[in-house]
Design an enzyme around this catalytic site. Sequence first.
Site, PDB file in Angstrom:
ATOM      1  N   ASP A  21      36.249  -1.757  23.958  1.00 43.91           N
ATOM      2  CA  ASP A  21      35.111  -1.173  23.264  1.00 43.91           C
ATOM      3  C   ASP A  21      35.172   0.354  23.372  1.00 43.91           C
ATOM      4  OD1 ASP A  21      32.900  -1.369  21.698  1.00 43.91           O
ATOM      5  OD2 ASP A  21      31.510  -1.838  23.317  1.00 43.91           O
TER       6      ASP A  21
ATOM      7  N   TYR B 100      33.705   4.282  21.966  1.00 43.45           N
ATOM      8  CA  TYR B 100      32.453   5.037  22.148  1.00 43.45           C
ATOM      9  C   TYR B 100      32.496   6.159  21.129  1.00 43.45           C
ATOM     10  CZ  TYR B 100      28.950   6.940  25.548  1.00 43.45           C
ATOM     11  OH  TYR B 100      27.820   7.375  26.214  1.00 43.45           O
TER      12      TYR B 100
ATOM     13  N   HIS C 288      25.534   8.809  19.250  1.00 43.62           N
ATOM     14  CA  HIS C 288      25.177   7.829  20.278  1.00 43.62           C
ATOM     15  C   HIS C 288      25.481   8.382  21.669  1.00 43.62           C
ATOM     16  CE1 HIS C 288      24.787   4.005  22.402  1.00 43.62           C
ATOM     17  NE2 HIS C 288      26.014   4.162  22.866  1.00 43.62           N
TER      18      HIS C 288
ATOM     19  N   ARG D  46      21.941  11.118  31.917  1.00 46.87           N
ATOM     20  CA  ARG D  46      22.289  12.364  32.612  1.00 46.87           C
ATOM     21  C   ARG D  46      21.636  13.525  31.867  1.00 46.87           C
ATOM     22  NH1 ARG D  46      26.773   9.546  31.553  1.00 46.87           N
ATOM     23  NH2 ARG D  46      26.984  10.809  29.674  1.00 46.87           N
TER      24      ARG D  46
ATOM     25  N   GLU E  20      23.634  -3.315  20.468  1.00 43.15           N
ATOM     26  CA  GLU E  20      24.399  -2.141  20.057  1.00 43.15           C
ATOM     27  C   GLU E  20      25.071  -2.460  18.729  1.00 43.15           C
ATOM     28  OE1 GLU E  20      26.937  -0.587  23.173  1.00 43.15           O
ATOM     29  OE2 GLU E  20      25.220   0.416  24.080  1.00 43.15           O
TER      30      GLU E  20
ATOM     31  N   GLU F 152      27.645  -2.142  16.155  1.00 44.06           N
ATOM     32  CA  GLU F 152      29.036  -1.699  16.164  1.00 44.06           C
ATOM     33  C   GLU F 152      29.833  -2.364  15.031  1.00 44.06           C
ATOM     34  OE1 GLU F 152      31.177  -1.686  19.808  1.00 44.06           O
ATOM     35  OE2 GLU F 152      29.391  -1.381  21.050  1.00 44.06           O
TER      36      GLU F 152
ATOM     37  N   ASP G 151      27.150  -5.616  20.538  1.00 44.59           N
ATOM     38  CA  ASP G 151      27.537  -5.482  21.946  1.00 44.59           C
ATOM     39  C   ASP G 151      26.253  -5.489  22.789  1.00 44.59           C
ATOM     40  OD1 ASP G 151      29.045  -4.940  24.234  1.00 44.59           O
ATOM     41  OD2 ASP G 151      28.843  -2.782  23.972  1.00 44.59           O
TER      42      ASP G 151
ATOM     43  N   ARG H 252      20.104  -2.739  29.876  1.00 46.23           N
ATOM     44  CA  ARG H 252      20.104  -1.336  30.289  1.00 46.23           C
ATOM     45  C   ARG H 252      19.740  -1.127  31.752  1.00 46.23           C
ATOM     46  NH1 ARG H 252      23.322   0.472  26.430  1.00 46.23           N
ATOM     47  NH2 ARG H 252      22.439   0.136  24.357  1.00 46.23           N
TER      48      ARG H 252
ATOM     49  N   GLN I  76      22.751  -2.073  33.731  1.00 50.08           N
ATOM     50  CA  GLN I  76      23.758  -1.033  33.492  1.00 50.08           C
ATOM     51  C   GLN I  76      23.502   0.216  34.339  1.00 50.08           C
ATOM     52  OE1 GLN I  76      24.153  -0.133  29.314  1.00 50.08           O
ATOM     53  NE2 GLN I  76      25.735   1.412  29.605  1.00 50.08           N
TER      54      GLN I  76
ATOM     55  N   TYR J 160      26.710   0.937  36.853  1.00 54.71           N
ATOM     56  CA  TYR J 160      27.810   1.527  36.074  1.00 54.71           C
ATOM     57  C   TYR J 160      28.609   2.605  36.793  1.00 54.71           C
ATOM     58  CZ  TYR J 160      26.153   6.144  34.512  1.00 54.71           C
ATOM     59  OH  TYR J 160      25.791   7.462  34.449  1.00 54.71           O
TER      60      TYR J 160
ATOM     61  N   LYS K 220      27.073  -5.945  30.165  1.00 54.90           N
ATOM     62  CA  LYS K 220      27.648  -6.131  28.832  1.00 54.90           C
ATOM     63  C   LYS K 220      28.336  -7.477  28.650  1.00 54.90           C
ATOM     64  CE  LYS K 220      27.585  -1.632  27.339  1.00 54.90           C
ATOM     65  NZ  LYS K 220      27.184  -1.169  25.993  1.00 54.90           N
TER      66      LYS K 220
ATOM     67  N   THR L 219      28.657 -11.073  23.413  1.00 52.85           N
ATOM     68  CA  THR L 219      29.026 -10.147  22.343  1.00 52.85           C
ATOM     69  C   THR L 219      29.100 -11.015  21.090  1.00 52.85           C
ATOM     70  OG1 THR L 219      30.373  -8.877  23.907  1.00 52.85           O
ATOM     71  CG2 THR L 219      30.769  -8.473  21.560  1.00 52.85           C
TER      72      THR L 219
ATOM     73  N   THR M  76      28.706   1.912  19.592  1.00 52.53           N
ATOM     74  CA  THR M  76      27.455   1.954  18.839  1.00 52.53           C
ATOM     75  C   THR M  76      27.487   3.055  17.798  1.00 52.53           C
ATOM     76  OG1 THR M  76      26.414   1.308  20.898  1.00 52.53           O
ATOM     77  CG2 THR M  76      24.961   2.043  19.131  1.00 52.53           C
TER      78      THR M  76
ATOM     79  N   GLU N   8      18.055   4.086  22.133  1.00 52.67           N
ATOM     80  CA  GLU N   8      17.933   5.354  21.408  1.00 52.67           C
ATOM     81  C   GLU N   8      16.629   5.411  20.607  1.00 52.67           C
ATOM     82  OE1 GLU N   8      22.111   6.353  19.638  1.00 52.67           O
ATOM     83  OE2 GLU N   8      22.120   4.277  20.318  1.00 52.67           O
TER      84      GLU N   8
END
Lengths: 441, 441
Positions: free
Chosen positions: B138, B140, B145, B154, B210, B212, B244, B248, B251, B255, B264, B268, B370, B384
């Site tokens: 997968d 990114y 996104h 972050r 997500e 995708e 996907d 959250r 995650q 992560y 995840k 899927t 995504t 989002e």
Amino acid sequence: MYGLNATHDPALKSWVAGTHHPGTDFPIQNLPFGVVRRRGSSEPWRGAVAIGGQALDLAALHALRLVRGTPGDALEACADETLNRFMALGQAAWSSLREVLSGLLRAGAPQAAILQQALLSQSEIEFSLPARIGDFTDFYSSLHHATTVGRLFRPDNPLLPNYKWVPIAYHGRASSIGISGQSFARPAGQVLPAGAARPELMATRRLDYELELGILVGTGNAPGIAVSVDRAEEHVFGVCLLNDWSARDIQAWEYQPLGPFLAKNFATTLSPWVVTLEALEPFRVPWSREAADPQPLPYLDAREMRSRGAIDIQLEAYILTERMRATGAAPQRLSHSSFQSAYWSIAQMLAHHTINGCNLQTGDLIGSGTQSGPQAGQGGSLLELSAGGKQALPLTTGETRTFVADGDTISFRGWCEKSGYARIGLGEVAATVLPARQNAK
Amino acid sequence: MYGLNATHDPALKSWVAGTHHPGTDFPIQNLPFGVVRRRGSSEPWRGAVAIGGQALDLAALHALRLVRGTPGDALEACADETLNRFMALGQAAWSSLREVLSGLLRAGAPQAAILQQALLSQSEIEFSLPARIGDFTDFYSSLHHATTVGRLFRPDNPLLPNYKWVPIAYHGRASSIGISGQSFARPAGQVLPAGAARPELMATRRLDYELELGILVGTGNAPGIAVSVDRAEEHVFGVCLLNDWSARDIQAWEYQPLGPFLAKNFATTLSPWVVTLEALEPFRVPWSREAADPQPLPYLDAREMRSRGAIDIQLEAYILTERMRATGAAPQRLSHSSFQSAYWSIAQMLAHHTINGCNLQTGDLIGSGTQSGPQAGQGGSLLELSAGGKQALPLTTGETRTFVADGDTISFRGWCEKSGYARIGLGEVAATVLPARQNAK
């Protein structure tokens, strides 16, 4: 759960020559499974069991029609070109075949004469992957590895707050898993040179190995149905040695925020013989925990497993450089550690992997993560042994190494020893690094 | 590289009823491939091509012996229970079969009467995964996104320094990939509640989708041999829609440092029809780059690809809640974006994936990551759209959502439209979330 039975009896001897040597990895108490054919032939791949320096060809044994019933059905599945169908049969089938093979190979077995024709010398065979691997998951179960590596990547924050709660893992690449004896070109990738503003494409300068155990899933779980920690080991067919090759410079530049990718997926090497959990039964030991460590969440805890959750498997890494090869020198040992000191057990890894409903399947491979011991010199990677490339390791040839050089063969050995029991070996995994291809500058 | 040919002619009509509707996803210019059987039957799975509201059964077509030579061989492979063997044949075979099918389905084709017996109504069929998927990677690739999500995880460091150099990706789970129409229980996992000192095991409270694109690899590359960016698309069989699913809260806790894992790998979901790159040829557009963006490293750049590296595929996400279902309401649209705004192209993703020698194989699945647009309301995930769960989305029923609720069906649609060309649709991917299982508190 397995117990000790007649197949573990240390007094057992085999009629197969060379199995009495106390240093053999493959006494009659071991009986690990692999997939073989005569070297260089185009024969079909088929299952085999290691015994001393020989391999018992399971397709040939099946053709002799000596074995009936449940073990006979299991044996028939071992004649396939991978062990998947055998592995899917489950613990009772694996045990029943082990018991029958133990009887057939025992000194004095009346079938010894006819079985001679099903023996292949290990020097005359080549190996394929033992299973068709669907998914490969790599854990991070060594606290010592996580702490040492964490200190190199994040000096201010070596062990992340989740480590003692979550058996950390990530998905690896299945297509690039190879078998011991392979060689591969030094991989290229994006690297950000120290002090540079822009990355460059280059052959990795920090190629490393990772000393791991590979765990092969025998029976899977249905999607949505978690495997309990108490019963997780029932799903495990056995273990082998695993080298999770890593390019540290590529890893440092790419790993945020989604984890390692090209730094790992160019090659992973497995040892050819899969040692069953049943063979490892005498070497169970308590989980490795300090009094100050948090109690695991209930789905990762099981009273019965605390006393036997870990397995004392000794692990060693060796290097053989081109100069050593040219001078006929023996490989030099780089480190020695034990799977016993892993923070997370096999059962905990499987219970965690499935707690969200993720389905494991027959033939899935689970890496233990690099196994490093608590002492200096017990690091399961050159990154650890060379303190991030800062302290070169002296070799007996006068050469030094911070990372793996072209022409180096890296090999791992693994075994269990305990007073009153036969030594059980995992054999060896070895692979050789070739120079980078021309298109990679 | 494909060009425009007679199969793209917008004037083409099919003799199959219902294909003239301008809103159909599956005009004769599309001809996407899937794997089907009659719903609820135990018939063998086999390949099919969508045409209007029908599916042309490729095993039935093969049995008619109307097609010979290269396209006939390709058709024979499509009678398998997955498309892998067909996908492995490569571009020339895919094109030759497309050309033949376009001729057979064209208005006035003399074979129309006999082909009627090979048509299945799409309302009467069920789908299997189009391919046996070996590895799932997968990416990114959406800058929008990455920036929006990065800001949530972050705040001080939203877009990492590697983003505009490295097509970031991670390995996903192949075993838990399902086909549109599936449902699954809300997954459980470790979560660190806000302000808590210890994690808890709980059903996720922040279940997300997500939006995708899925990219299916047709022909692979040998280990050690990188695929050049100029030729990377030759390896791509086609694209579909991919959800996907992501938890959250799991995650956020798991992560670091190795990326998403249990957040995840529980599910899927793929759309059933794979649209070939050839069918998408009219919708090629230049790469999405700003003047200030760095020049990609040479292995990711190709002059010819700059002008046609991207594809304008419109993407939409919809929700259908239990209340909507009960009142007969239509699904409500949540977002609209285009794959055109992806920062990294399909060719760049494949070139990057293989630059270290990693081998792709027929049937590998590559997720685009995504796809979010630059505007508010174009986020390809609820994370989002709800600003990390802080701004609930109002629904037409008076309900609100920050994340996916039990009973919600999430569906995506995708299509290409351009003046002077037939609309090419990707169809739909839909899946429904069931309540958590009892064992997960």
